[in-house]
Each structure stands twice: as structure tokens, then as C-alpha cells.
Design a protein around this motif. Structure first.
Motif, PDB file in Angstrom:
ATOM      1  N   GLN A 255       0.828  -1.217   0.000  1.00 21.29           N
ATOM      2  CA  GLN A 255       0.000   0.000   0.000  1.00 21.29           C
ATOM      3  C   GLN A 255       0.860   1.264   0.000  1.00 21.29           C
ATOM      4  O   GLN A 255       0.331   2.370  -0.080  1.00 21.29           O
ATOM      5  N   ILE A 467      -9.785   0.980   5.545  1.00 18.83           N
ATOM      6  CA  ILE A 467     -10.622   0.794   4.345  1.00 18.83           C
ATOM      7  C   ILE A 467      -9.836   0.049   3.284  1.00 18.83           C
ATOM      8  O   ILE A 467     -10.311  -0.938   2.706  1.00 18.83           O
ATOM      9  N   TRP A 468      -8.621   0.500   3.044  1.00 16.09           N
ATOM     10  CA  TRP A 468      -7.853  -0.085   1.936  1.00 16.09           C
ATOM     11  C   TRP A 468      -6.990  -1.252   2.385  1.00 16.09           C
ATOM     12  O   TRP A 468      -6.697  -2.148   1.610  1.00 16.09           O
ATOM     13  N   HIS A 471     -10.002  -3.786   4.049  1.00 16.14           N
ATOM     14  CA  HIS A 471     -11.308  -3.802   3.376  1.00 16.14           C
ATOM     15  C   HIS A 471     -12.441  -3.617   4.382  1.00 16.14           C
ATOM     16  O   HIS A 471     -13.471  -4.284   4.322  1.00 16.14           O
ATOM     17  N   LEU A 473     -15.387  -1.587   5.734  1.00 15.32           N
ATOM     18  CA  LEU A 473     -16.357  -0.576   5.289  1.00 15.32           C
ATOM     19  C   LEU A 473     -17.408  -0.428   6.382  1.00 15.32           C
ATOM     20  O   LEU A 473     -17.434  -1.200   7.345  1.00 15.32           O
ATOM     21  N   HIS A 481     -18.957   0.696  -0.593  1.00 15.88           N
ATOM     22  CA  HIS A 481     -18.022   0.374  -1.665  1.00 15.88           C
ATOM     23  C   HIS A 481     -17.010   1.508  -1.780  1.00 15.88           C
ATOM     24  O   HIS A 481     -17.384   2.674  -1.816  1.00 15.88           O
ATOM     25  N   ASN A 484     -10.074   1.340  -5.001  1.00 14.93           N
ATOM     26  CA  ASN A 484      -8.680   1.526  -4.587  1.00 14.93           C
ATOM     27  C   ASN A 484      -8.185   2.931  -4.892  1.00 14.93           C
ATOM     28  O   ASN A 484      -7.503   3.561  -4.080  1.00 14.93           O
TER      29      ASN A 484
END
Ligand code: SF4
Length: 625
Positions: A255, A467-468, A471, A473, A481, A484
Motif C-alpha cells: 500500500q 478501508i484499503w 477492506h 467498510l 463500496h 482503490n
């Protein structure tokens, strides 16, 4: 409302007295418990002008409705006070069993104020409160202190304690419990030290009424089972129970999130670090074994054992933040050296994130000639020199005169003392160092750090990096949704930041462990548990509103204690300098100033960052302004 006592224990160290006070139910309906309760007692009892190290500062150890439940993640509790680092509202969350035991004493929180005339520890056993002499513990480390308190009071007590850094009022001193968990980031250990409070021991035998225990138990079992099933689907090299938070290296490196060489390089510039300080090396080199909190099925905490060599020790294994800030950030790739240095910090009560960051400032200053061996006690502060870092830890913890004493006040203060533009590489704001989440990897981290209202810049308030990375949410709150590429967009950043901030405040007030979210725990589970335990009958909208109220109260406290709009816009220059390699090459959070203003607007704060009348009326909080 059920599931809480609606009572707190107030301890006055100056008078060596205590009272049990009733707390109105409306306070819980607004702020739930934990971090919310700690903020409430600052609001109620610490007027403008109260300093962090003044006897009048309130240090609150607080539980929430979840303590007493056998749910994975419920072994959690919060504490809050005015921070010595920021001078503003702060709270921190901790694990192990102290919170559950505190609640069994028949109160939701212990609010400490005053200053003992001599070193003291306090014992709370149900309704019995005793003030004990701690002069024989003063000068001892935090673990020895816990041992001494347990030897005197009994092993069944749960204890919090501070080491030398707390006594010496290091701005980022923490508080430990059970030799495995720490109230970090905001200097609460120094608040304890300023009160001559070396430790606090609790033991109780009571449980509050729960609204629907059968429903809560069924829910707890279902959640725990689901999380066990989810974990079983993951391979060993991706299991938090096997790797602890060391597995984060494998997630964060791709990341561009890692802090490499004081945030000046990318993950590609330090391949030996990526290879040696993550996942399996952590298990193999440190002999890591699970050391979980009570009821937890995730089991991220590890006990490690390095059997021989100069870094030999047995105890707490470092978490991601520790080995990122003391490893990647200092170009140290020896996992055993990092772990040993981290445990030294734990013994002394030094926050490992701030320690890693102040040492990175010192090493860069040494490289650039701002510091010389005349300043460093003859130590060679070259990048990667782990033994020099270990020696500096010992000096910072006791504020050895000179550089160590300056570093004990944080990198910003040290930069102001040593000058020569060294503030340019002090990766801090508002007096607190930035944790191991790179603003170039996701711009929402920049927004979070700049606008956070608890503990200054804090990765665990508005933890949108998840979030990234994980994942994570919040579909129940409309975030279902995220692409990226949105890591590098401001378009929905205000919404993400506001919702994650409120979510974190609910979690820290419930009180529950956020790591459960990596294994499917969600807002529906959180709401279901709150309702089964308390009978509040909330909807998701109500729960969000609770989070919003806590955030607003914290914001109002900061304004009371001297926050200025300019504080949000005085951020580290380093993140505006791009790295030239890796996944975040060329990325800097350009447009951050406008994003901060957009966030104010989104939150219904005015252009000066002050909550507006319409917001306060909506939240029913006019009386708090
Ligand atoms: S996930 Fe880790 S910190 Fe959270 S309750 Fe479990 S063992 Fe403790």
C-alpha cells in the motif's frame, strides 16, 4: 438504562479521600461510557486553564456497557485526561482484564484528581478504597511495580502502573497493565506521575443488571462462532492469531503505507526491512505464541521469547506500530533488536510510536550535522544503529540532561531547541508524533491526523487506513463500496473521516476491541450488543448520533483548552515531499488545506472549525457549548 452502574468512584489524592457519585442516566444515553465518560468528566470538572500536569486534571479510567459480557473483544477499557503532549482532550484504549475487574467493583469509572503528598498506589476492592505507600516502588520500572503491588495485595488484583518515564513526566509516557497492554499516545503516564500515583489495583465481585442477558449471550456466542469460522478460512501466513499485528507488514508494504527512514523513503528502498520485520520472521525469530485477552477469539497479542544473545528477553511481543516506528522508520531490520528495544520502552513507560519518531528526528539531525557526538553522549546515531537507540531509550526515560531531556518533550520541542530548520523533519503536529500510517498511501490519513479531536493526531480515531488495508467498510452507515483509487481522492474523504471518527468513538465508549473488525465484526454486531445489554433500543441512526455527540464534546473541550484553527493546518512538511519509488511514488496530499475546510463544513462546524448552533441543537448539546 441497564448494563452500567450509573456510579463512579472519585478519588482525591490530595485529601486521601474518596466518594461514590451517581451519574445521570442522560450522560450514558449521550456518551455511552469509556472515552465518552472520560470526556464528560473533563467537561464537568476541568475548566479552561487547567494544565495537564496540574492536580486538578481529571484522570479517568472508564468502562462501558460491554464490560461483563463474554464477547470476543470485550476485554477492553478506556482512559482519558488532558494530555501533556497536546494540552488538550485525550483518551486511549487498553486491553487485558483491568476494565472488567474495575466494573466488578460496582462503578463504571474511577476519576482521579489531586496530587498525593508522597508516592502512592491506590487499592480498590469493591467498596473498599485504600491509599498505600509507594515510595519503595518509585524509581522502579512498570512491571516490577505491578509485581510489588500484586505481592502486597494479592494476585487476583488487576493493576495499572507506570515506570520511570511517567515519574519523570516524559510527554509521551504511557500506562501499562498485565505487562502486555498500554494506554499509549497521549502521555497519560505523565499525568499519573504528576499526581505521585505509581499504581492502581482493582478487584471486584459485582455485576450490573443487563437488559436481556439471554439475548446478549446468544448474540455473543453467534458472533464469536462466526469470527472463528472466518478465521479458519485464512491461511496460517495470514492469521492474526499466528502472526499478531506483524502480519500488517505484508498488507502495508504493497500500500506504500510503511514509514521508512523518517518517512523519507519508500518500501522499495528498504527490502531487508520488508523481508525481516514482518509475519513469519516475527514468529520464528521471536518464538511468538498467542497471549490473548480474556474471551478473545482473534488473539492478536503475543508472548515472545528470545533465549540468548544481547537481546534476550521473555515478554510482550512488539505490535505493528512499534516495529514499524522503531524498525522501518530507523532503518533497523533486526527483529530481535527491535523487540528488545520495544520491551525496554514498555518497562520504562515510553510510547513506542513517539519514541521511534523522536529517534528518527535525532538520527536525521545527526546525519545532517545538526547534532554531533557532543550532543549524543558520544553515541553514533547513524541510521540502523539499534544499540545506540537502546542506549538513548535508557537516557530519555530518566530525562538525562541534554539531548535526552529535549527528546522527552517530543520531536517538535527538540527541533525548536536545536533549530537549524530541523522542524522540517520533525514528523509531528500539535505536540504528538505521527504513527505508522503514511499520508501518501491514503489521503484520508492526513485529514484524520489534522482534524482529530481526541489525543491530537491519532491513527486510531477515524482509522480510515483500514478501508484499503483491511477492506473495512461501514455499510450500515452508507460506506459500502470504496475503489482503490479513492485513496488519492478528496471527493468522499470528509464523509469517510467523519463516519470512521464517530464509529471509533462509539467503539471506545462501548468499550470494545477494534481489531475484531478484521474478522467480520460489524456495526450490526455492535448495535445488537449495545441494545441487548442496555435496552436503549437504538437504531443505526441513534448509534451514529451518539458517536457524533462524543466527537462534538471532544471538539468543544479542545476549544476550551486552547485549540486554534491554525493547529489543524500546521502539519509535518515531510508528507508534502514525494518519494520517488513504490506504489505511492509521486503522491502527496495536495489540496489538504481545502479538504480540512470541506471537512469542517461536512461536520457542520463553522469556517473556524467550531461546531455550529444548528449542529448543537440537532444533537441536543447546547448546554455543552
Ligand atoms: S484482538 Fe488482540 S487486543 Fe483485541 S481483545 Fe483480542 S487479543 Fe486483545
Amino acid at each position: 438504562m441497564k448494563g452500567v452502574w450509573k456510579k463512579i468512584l472519585k478519588v482525591n489524592l490530595s485529601a486521601r479521600s474518596h466518594t461514590v457519585e451517581d451519574v445521570p442516566e442522560s450522560v450514558y444515553e449521550y456518551f455511552l461510557g469509556g472515552a465518552g465518560l472520560a470526556a464528560y468528566f473533563l467537561w464537568k470538572e476541568c475548566p479552561a486553564g487547567t494544565g495537564a500536569l496540574d492536580p486538578e486534571n481529571r484522570l479517568t479510567f472508564a468502562t462501558g456497557p460491554f464490560q461483563g459480557q463474554k464477547q470476543s473483544g470485550a476485554a477492553k477499557w478506556s482512559a482519558g485526561a488532558i494530555s501533556p503532549a497536546t494540552g488538550m482532550n485525550a483518551d486511549s484504549a487498553c486491553t487485558a482484564s483491568f476494565g472488567m475487574e474495575l466494573k466488578m467493583c460496582g462503578v463504571d469509572a474511577i476519576v482521579v484528581h489531586g496530587k498525593a503528598a508522597a508516592p502512592t498506589y491506590v487499592v480498590v476492592e469493591d467498596s473498599r478504597v485504600a491509599f498505600k505507600d509507594a515510595s519503595g516502588m518509585w524509581g522502579k520500572d512498570a512491571y516490577v511495580t505491578e509485581d510489588m503491588i500484586k505481592a502486597a495485595e494479592g494476585e487476583a488484583f488487576q493493576v495499572v502502573s507506570i515506570g520511570q518515564a511517567g515519574e519523570k513526566l516524559v510527554k509521551y509516557a504511557n500506562i501499562q497493565t498485565a505487562k502486555k497492554s498500554f494506554l499509549g499516545r497521549c502521555g497519560l503516564g505523565s499525568v499519573m506521575g504528576s499526581k505521585n500515583l505509581k499504581g492502581l489495583a482493582v478487584k471486584g465481585s459485582q455485576f450490573p443488571d443487563v437488559y436481556d442477558q439471554q439475548a446478549a449471550t446468544e448474540l455473543n456466542l453467534a458472533i464469536n462462532k462466526r469470527m472463528i469460522d472466518v478465521m479458519a478460512t485464512k491461511p496460517d501466513h495470514f492469521k492474526i492469531r499466528v502472526l499478531g499485528t506483524a502480519m500488517a507488514t505484508a498488507l502495508f508494504a504493497p500500500q506504500g503505507n510503511l514509514p521508512v527512514k523518517n518517512y523519507s523513503l519508500s518500501e522499495l528502498d528498504f527490502p531487508s526491512g520488508v523481508a525481516n520485520i514482518g509475519g513469519m520472521p516475527y514468529v520464528e525469530k521471536l518464538n511468538a505464541k498467542p497471549w490473548p485477552c480474556k474471551y478473545c477469539v482473534i488473539q492478536c497479542h503475543n508472548k515472545v521469547e528470545v533465549k540468548e544473545g544481547k537481546y534476550a528477553y521473555s515478554g510482550k511481543g512488539p505490535e505493528y506500530e512499534s516495529f514499524a516506528m522503531m524498525g522501518f522508520n530507523l532503518l533497523i531490520d533486526d527483529m530481535q533488536a527491535i523487540a528488545y528495544a520495544g520491551e525496554l520502552c514498555n518497562l520504562y513507560s515510553l510510547d513506542t510510536i513517539s519514541l521511534g519518531s523522536v529517534m528518527a528526528w535525532a538520527m536525521e539531525s545527526y546525519e545532517k550535522g545538526v547534532l554531533t557526538k557532543a550532543d549524543t553522549y558520544g553515541l553514533d546515531l547513524t541510521w540502523g544503529n539499534s544499540d545506540a537507540v537502546i542506549e538513548m531509550i535508557k537516557k530519555i526515560a530518566v530525562r538525562e540532561p541534554g539531548l535526552a531531556d529535549a527528546l522527552a518533550d517530543g520531536s517538535g520541542a527538540a527541533a525548536r531547541k536545536y533549530g537549524k530548520n530541523s522542524i522540517d523533519w520533525a514528523v509531528q503536529m500539535k505536540g504528538t508524533e505521527i504513527a505508522a500510517h503514511n499520508w501518501r498511501a491514503q489521503y484520508t490519513s492526513a485529514l484524520n491526523y489534522c482534524t482529530g479531536v481526541a489525543s491530537g493526531p491519532n491513527h486510531e480515531r477515524a482509522n480510515t487506513q483500514h478501508i484499503w488495508v483491511g477492506h473495512i467498510l461501514l455499510p450500515e452507515w452508507g460506506i459500502d463500496h470504496v475503489a482503490n483509487e479513492e485513496r488519492w481522492s478528496w471527493e468522499r474523504a470528509s464523509e469517510f473521516n467523519a463516519k470512521f471518527h464517530d464509529y471509533c468513538n462509539v467503539i471506545n465508549s462501548a468499550v470494545h476491541c477494534k481489531f475484531q473488525e478484521f474478522t467480520s465484526y460489524n456495526l450490526t454486531d455492535l448495535l445488537g450488543t449495545i441494545n441487548a445489554v442496555t435496552g436503549l433500543g437504538w437504531t443505526q441512526t441513534d448509534m451514529r448520533k451518539c458517536g457524533e455527540r462524543i466527537t462534538t464534546l471532544q471538539k468543544l473541550l479542545n476549544i476550551r483548552y486552547g485549540w486554534k484553527k491554525a493547529d489543524d493546518f500546521t502539519y509535518p512538511k515531510r508528507f508534502m515531499e514525494p518519494v520517488d519509488k513504490g506504489v505511492a511514488a509521486g503522491k502527496i496530499p495536495e489540496g489538504l488545506d481545502d479538504a480540512i475546510l470541506d471537512y469542517y463544513h461536512h461536520r457542520r462546524w463553522d469556517q473556524n472549525g467550531v461546531p455550529g448552533r444548528e449542529l448543537l441543537a440537532d444533537l441536543g448539546m447546547e448546554q455543552y457549548a
